[in-house]
Design a protein around this motif. Structure first.
Motif, PDB file in Angstrom:
ATOM      1  N   GLU A 115      47.119  42.659  54.129  1.00 15.92           N
ATOM      2  CA  GLU A 115      47.317  41.768  53.083  1.00 15.92           C
ATOM      3  C   GLU A 115      47.606  42.181  51.855  1.00 15.92           C
ATOM      4  O   GLU A 115      46.907  42.970  51.133  1.00 15.92           O
ATOM      5  CB  GLU A 115      45.624  40.990  52.737  1.00 15.92           C
ATOM      6  CG  GLU A 115      45.921  39.612  51.797  1.00 15.92           C
ATOM      7  CD  GLU A 115      44.535  38.983  51.716  1.00 15.92           C
ATOM      8  OE1 GLU A 115      44.437  38.081  51.028  1.00 15.92           O
ATOM      9  OE2 GLU A 115      43.492  39.560  52.371  1.00 15.92           O
ATOM     10  N   ARG A 116      48.843  41.798  51.516  1.00 18.09           N
ATOM     11  CA  ARG A 116      49.393  42.517  50.300  1.00 18.09           C
ATOM     12  C   ARG A 116      48.741  42.024  48.999  1.00 18.09           C
ATOM     13  O   ARG A 116      48.315  40.827  48.819  1.00 18.09           O
ATOM     14  CB  ARG A 116      51.088  41.741  50.171  1.00 18.09           C
ATOM     15  CG  ARG A 116      51.817  42.236  51.294  1.00 18.09           C
ATOM     16  CD  ARG A 116      52.010  43.765  51.574  1.00 18.09           C
ATOM     17  NE  ARG A 116      53.189  44.215  52.416  1.00 18.09           N
ATOM     18  CZ  ARG A 116      52.874  44.547  53.565  1.00 18.09           C
ATOM     19  NH1 ARG A 116      51.650  44.477  54.107  1.00 18.09           N
ATOM     20  NH2 ARG A 116      54.056  44.759  54.589  1.00 18.09           N
ATOM     21  N   TRP A 117      48.863  43.019  48.243  1.00 23.80           N
ATOM     22  CA  TRP A 117      47.868  42.769  46.970  1.00 23.80           C
ATOM     23  C   TRP A 117      48.515  41.923  45.923  1.00 23.80           C
ATOM     24  O   TRP A 117      49.991  42.022  46.023  1.00 23.80           O
ATOM     25  CB  TRP A 117      47.489  44.244  46.370  1.00 23.80           C
ATOM     26  CG  TRP A 117      46.573  45.111  47.267  1.00 23.80           C
ATOM     27  CD1 TRP A 117      45.852  44.592  48.014  1.00 23.80           C
ATOM     28  CD2 TRP A 117      46.654  46.422  46.906  1.00 23.80           C
ATOM     29  NE1 TRP A 117      45.117  45.744  48.539  1.00 23.80           N
ATOM     30  CE2 TRP A 117      45.667  46.786  47.927  1.00 23.80           C
ATOM     31  CE3 TRP A 117      46.990  47.427  46.090  1.00 23.80           C
ATOM     32  CZ2 TRP A 117      45.015  48.155  48.251  1.00 23.80           C
ATOM     33  CZ3 TRP A 117      46.699  48.672  46.227  1.00 23.80           C
ATOM     34  CH2 TRP A 117      45.633  49.153  47.367  1.00 23.80           C
ATOM     35  N   SER A 118      47.872  41.438  44.994  1.00 22.85           N
ATOM     36  CA  SER A 118      48.452  40.690  43.682  1.00 22.85           C
ATOM     37  C   SER A 118      49.040  41.800  42.836  1.00 22.85           C
ATOM     38  O   SER A 118      48.703  43.123  42.998  1.00 22.85           O
ATOM     39  CB  SER A 118      47.769  39.953  42.962  1.00 22.85           C
ATOM     40  OG  SER A 118      46.455  40.700  42.613  1.00 22.85           O
ATOM     41  N   ASP A 119      50.001  41.272  41.827  1.00 22.79           N
ATOM     42  CA  ASP A 119      50.368  42.296  40.695  1.00 22.79           C
ATOM     43  C   ASP A 119      49.307  43.043  40.133  1.00 22.79           C
ATOM     44  O   ASP A 119      49.177  44.214  39.779  1.00 22.79           O
ATOM     45  CB  ASP A 119      51.486  41.568  40.013  1.00 22.79           C
ATOM     46  CG  ASP A 119      52.811  41.801  40.521  1.00 22.79           C
ATOM     47  OD1 ASP A 119      52.992  42.090  41.628  1.00 22.79           O
ATOM     48  OD2 ASP A 119      53.610  40.826  39.700  1.00 22.79           O
ATOM     49  N   ALA A 120      48.072  42.112  39.891  1.00 22.08           N
ATOM     50  CA  ALA A 120      47.154  42.830  39.345  1.00 22.08           C
ATOM     51  C   ALA A 120      46.489  43.823  40.135  1.00 22.08           C
ATOM     52  O   ALA A 120      45.829  45.020  39.454  1.00 22.08           O
ATOM     53  CB  ALA A 120      45.846  41.586  39.049  1.00 22.08           C
ATOM     54  N   ALA A 121      46.321  43.747  41.271  1.00 18.84           N
ATOM     55  CA  ALA A 121      45.620  44.499  42.086  1.00 18.84           C
ATOM     56  C   ALA A 121      46.357  46.139  42.221  1.00 18.84           C
ATOM     57  O   ALA A 121      45.988  46.951  42.145  1.00 18.84           O
ATOM     58  CB  ALA A 121      45.573  44.077  43.650  1.00 18.84           C
ATOM     59  N   VAL A 122      47.806  45.756  42.272  1.00 22.31           N
ATOM     60  CA  VAL A 122      48.851  46.808  42.517  1.00 22.31           C
ATOM     61  C   VAL A 122      48.796  47.700  40.892  1.00 22.31           C
ATOM     62  O   VAL A 122      48.396  48.853  41.035  1.00 22.31           O
ATOM     63  CB  VAL A 122      50.101  46.386  42.416  1.00 22.31           C
ATOM     64  CG1 VAL A 122      51.213  47.607  42.291  1.00 22.31           C
ATOM     65  CG2 VAL A 122      50.384  45.983  43.813  1.00 22.31           C
ATOM     66  N   ARG A 123      48.483  46.747  39.916  1.00 20.48           N
ATOM     67  CA  ARG A 123      48.321  47.435  38.477  1.00 20.48           C
ATOM     68  C   ARG A 123      47.084  48.337  38.302  1.00 20.48           C
ATOM     69  O   ARG A 123      46.844  49.408  38.144  1.00 20.48           O
ATOM     70  CB  ARG A 123      48.425  46.186  37.531  1.00 20.48           C
ATOM     71  CG  ARG A 123      48.679  46.799  36.098  1.00 20.48           C
ATOM     72  CD  ARG A 123      48.751  45.785  35.004  1.00 20.48           C
ATOM     73  NE  ARG A 123      49.706  44.593  35.357  1.00 20.48           N
ATOM     74  CZ  ARG A 123      49.649  43.534  35.737  1.00 20.48           C
ATOM     75  NH1 ARG A 123      48.498  43.002  35.950  1.00 20.48           N
ATOM     76  NH2 ARG A 123      50.713  42.838  35.900  1.00 20.48           N
ATOM     77  N   ARG A 124      46.175  47.759  39.100  1.00 25.14           N
ATOM     78  CA  ARG A 124      44.916  48.324  38.930  1.00 25.14           C
ATOM     79  C   ARG A 124      44.897  49.766  39.704  1.00 25.14           C
ATOM     80  O   ARG A 124      44.037  50.780  39.531  1.00 25.14           O
ATOM     81  CB  ARG A 124      43.783  47.243  39.457  1.00 25.14           C
ATOM     82  CG  ARG A 124      42.107  48.092  39.443  1.00 25.14           C
ATOM     83  CD  ARG A 124      41.255  47.110  39.924  1.00 25.14           C
ATOM     84  NE  ARG A 124      41.323  45.731  39.147  1.00 25.14           N
ATOM     85  CZ  ARG A 124      40.551  45.548  38.078  1.00 25.14           C
ATOM     86  NH1 ARG A 124      39.832  46.585  37.882  1.00 25.14           N
ATOM     87  NH2 ARG A 124      40.671  44.239  37.632  1.00 25.14           N
ATOM     88  N   TYR A 125      45.412  49.718  41.123  1.00 25.07           N
ATOM     89  CA  TYR A 125      45.394  50.831  41.671  1.00 25.07           C
ATOM     90  C   TYR A 125      46.289  51.881  41.130  1.00 25.07           C
ATOM     91  O   TYR A 125      45.820  53.067  41.068  1.00 25.07           O
ATOM     92  CB  TYR A 125      46.213  50.477  43.001  1.00 25.07           C
ATOM     93  CG  TYR A 125      46.411  51.481  44.195  1.00 25.07           C
ATOM     94  CD1 TYR A 125      45.644  52.069  45.191  1.00 25.07           C
ATOM     95  CD2 TYR A 125      47.777  52.177  44.095  1.00 25.07           C
ATOM     96  CE1 TYR A 125      45.652  53.003  46.063  1.00 25.07           C
ATOM     97  CE2 TYR A 125      48.064  53.389  45.028  1.00 25.07           C
ATOM     98  CZ  TYR A 125      47.053  53.730  45.801  1.00 25.07           C
ATOM     99  OH  TYR A 125      47.209  54.792  46.711  1.00 25.07           O
ATOM    100  N   ALA A 126      47.414  51.679  40.489  1.00 24.07           N
ATOM    101  CA  ALA A 126      48.204  52.812  39.652  1.00 24.07           C
ATOM    102  C   ALA A 126      47.278  53.271  38.589  1.00 24.07           C
ATOM    103  O   ALA A 126      47.356  54.301  38.361  1.00 24.07           O
ATOM    104  CB  ALA A 126      49.505  52.056  39.367  1.00 24.07           C
TER     105      ALA A 126
END
Length: 472
Positions: free
Chosen positions: A352-363
């Protein structure tokens, strides 16, 4: 013999001869000459005692050090006109031996070059070149063993490993470094004496393990470490990965998988200007240890499945304990263990592709480890199912592209809440303390989830959070 010798070595040889002392290049530089490999650090041995050859060395070099004086070793460096430098270390003919329960070798001076060579670790390192006359000295057939790419001790291997147990670690390190194999009689003695490594200091073992992992043939070195039995004493979590596989093959062989991940991680290292320049000890050690939590977490589930729930967290804990015991640097340990703890973080993205918020949090949360973590994650995807492999690789490519685009918009590594601690205390009427930290973390989460907010919106969010929390 057909090789060009460093002019600095010839010059030093002449100066020692003028004072009536013998001098010879020994060990690695001689081996590398025969292998046509570059060598910038020159090791010598001499008939002179340190106090006798110290004046010669001080005159010869532009820099001098004597940290090894108690071992009969002095060093110096000379800067060449082209900007390069040559470092030399000179040691009095000697022998090293350990008492049965000592962690430090005793050093006794010897009286001949041949005697010194007999006390070296392997025949390929027991060759010498007398300077300045360039007489090649090879009493134990090191040149022949070099051509056969075999590691053999100059004397009985049991005596050699008993005199200096660290030589066992050096054996597996040279397998990794030079691509050699260990001679049968040497391997047999090594396997019979592995418990002797216990008297060697953790720091010396750590240094050999690090050199092994940084070598060209790291996997072969790891296999030699495990096959010899040394890993049982040095890194027991590694052979523990050789889990018994039932007849239905309900999970991969974790040890073989680990070796594959190590190979793949090494292949993903970058050039000197890339984010993970080769060789990278942090990435390689994380790859080697990433699954050491699996033996403790293996469970046979209904339906014949096998699970390893939380092996990432358990593995990080085990790795921290082992790396501390090996006296690795605290910050290095944290980096390796963080990579192990996070190595499964990406897997949810595939389904399940992440939201931009989740991607931002991962980085943001992976921080400076982001390039290494992505390489470890890619290396860990060893499925033989081509479709699954392609889906996983495409998902990782997509994530990295999204992170790159977000980084163009803002510096993800330096993201801070829209309200600093001082403003939070003013709005909520708080004094410095744990509550301020809790509020700060909430605002950071809000920032990661929603992106930048104007001052009014950020303050409204803080007040809403505080009101809700106060009602709990």
């Amino acid at each position: 013999m057909d090789f060009a010798v460093w002019p600095e070595a010839i010059e030093l040889g002449r100066q020692f001869a003028e004072e009536g002392y013998e001098l010879a290049l020994v060990g690695g530089p001689v081996r590398d000459l025969l292998l046509r490999r570059p060598s910038h650090d020159l090791d010598f041995c001499t008939s002179a005692r340190p106090e006798q050859f110290e004046p010669i060395l001080r005159r010869w070099g532009q820099g001098f050090w004597d940290m090894g004086r108690k071992f009969g070793t002095l060093g110096a460096v000379r800067h060449r006109p082209d900007g390069t430098e040559v470092k030399v270390e000179i040691t009095t003919y000697r022998s090293d031996s350990y008492e049965s329960d000592s962690r430090k070798p005793d050093v006794d001076y010897g009286d001949s070059l041949e005697g010194d060579l007999s006390r070296r670790d392997f025949t390929v390192n027991a060759m010498a070149l007398r300077v300045p006359d360039l007489t090649f000295v090879d009493p134990f057939g090191g040149a022949s063993d070099l051509s056969k790419r075999v590691l053999r001790t100059p004397v009985d291997p049991r005596q050699s490993f008993d005199d200096d147990p660290l030589r066992m670690m050096r054996a597996v390190r040279f397998v990794a470094q030079l691509g050699f194999r260990i001679a049968p009689e040497t391997a047999e003695a090594l396997a019979a004496m592995t418990d002797r490594i216990g008297i060697v200091s953790a720091e010396r073992v750590r240094d050999e393990l690090s050199k092994l992992l940084l070598s060209e043939h790291a996997r072969a070195g790891v296999e030699a470490l495990v096959d010899s039995g040394l890993a049982d004493h040095v890194l027991p979590e590694l052979p523990a990965l050789q889990l018994e596989i039932d007849e239905h093959h309900r999970h991969k062989d974790v040890y073989e998988h680990t070796l594959m991940v190590l190979d793949r991680a090494i292949a993903l290292e970058t050039g000197p200007d890339g984010p993970v320049p080769a060789p990278d000890l942090t990435l390689r050690l994380a790859a080697l240890l990433h699954d050491i939590g699996k033996p403790a977490t293996r469970r046979f589930e209904p339906g014949g499945k096998v699970s390893f729930h939380h092996h990432d967290a358990v593995g990080a804990k085990l790795a921290r304990k082992r790396l501390k015991a090996l006296r690795f640097d605290k910050h290095f340990i944290e980096d390796v263990c963080d990579l192990i703890a996070m190595h499964l973080r990406f897997h949810g993205y595939v389904d399940e592709r992440w939201s931009d918020a989740a991607v931002r949090r991962y980085a943001k949360e992976t921080g400076r480890l982001y390039p290494r973590l992505n390489r470890l994650t890619r290396a860990d995807a060893t499925t033989r199912n081509r479709r699954k492999a392609q889906v996983f690789s495409a998902a990782m490519d997509e994530l990295e592209d999204r992170v790159a685009r977000l980084k163009e918009q803002e510096d993800l590594d330096s993201i801070r809440p829209d309200l600093d601690g001082r403003r939070i205390m003013e709005i909520l009427g708080l004094k410095p303390g744990p509550m301020v930290g809790e509020a700060y973390r909430h605002m950071l989460d809000y920032r990661l989830d929603h992106g930048p907010a104007d001052q009014e919106s950020a303050e409204a969010e803080l007040r809403a959070w505080w009101a809700e929390r106060s009602q709990e």
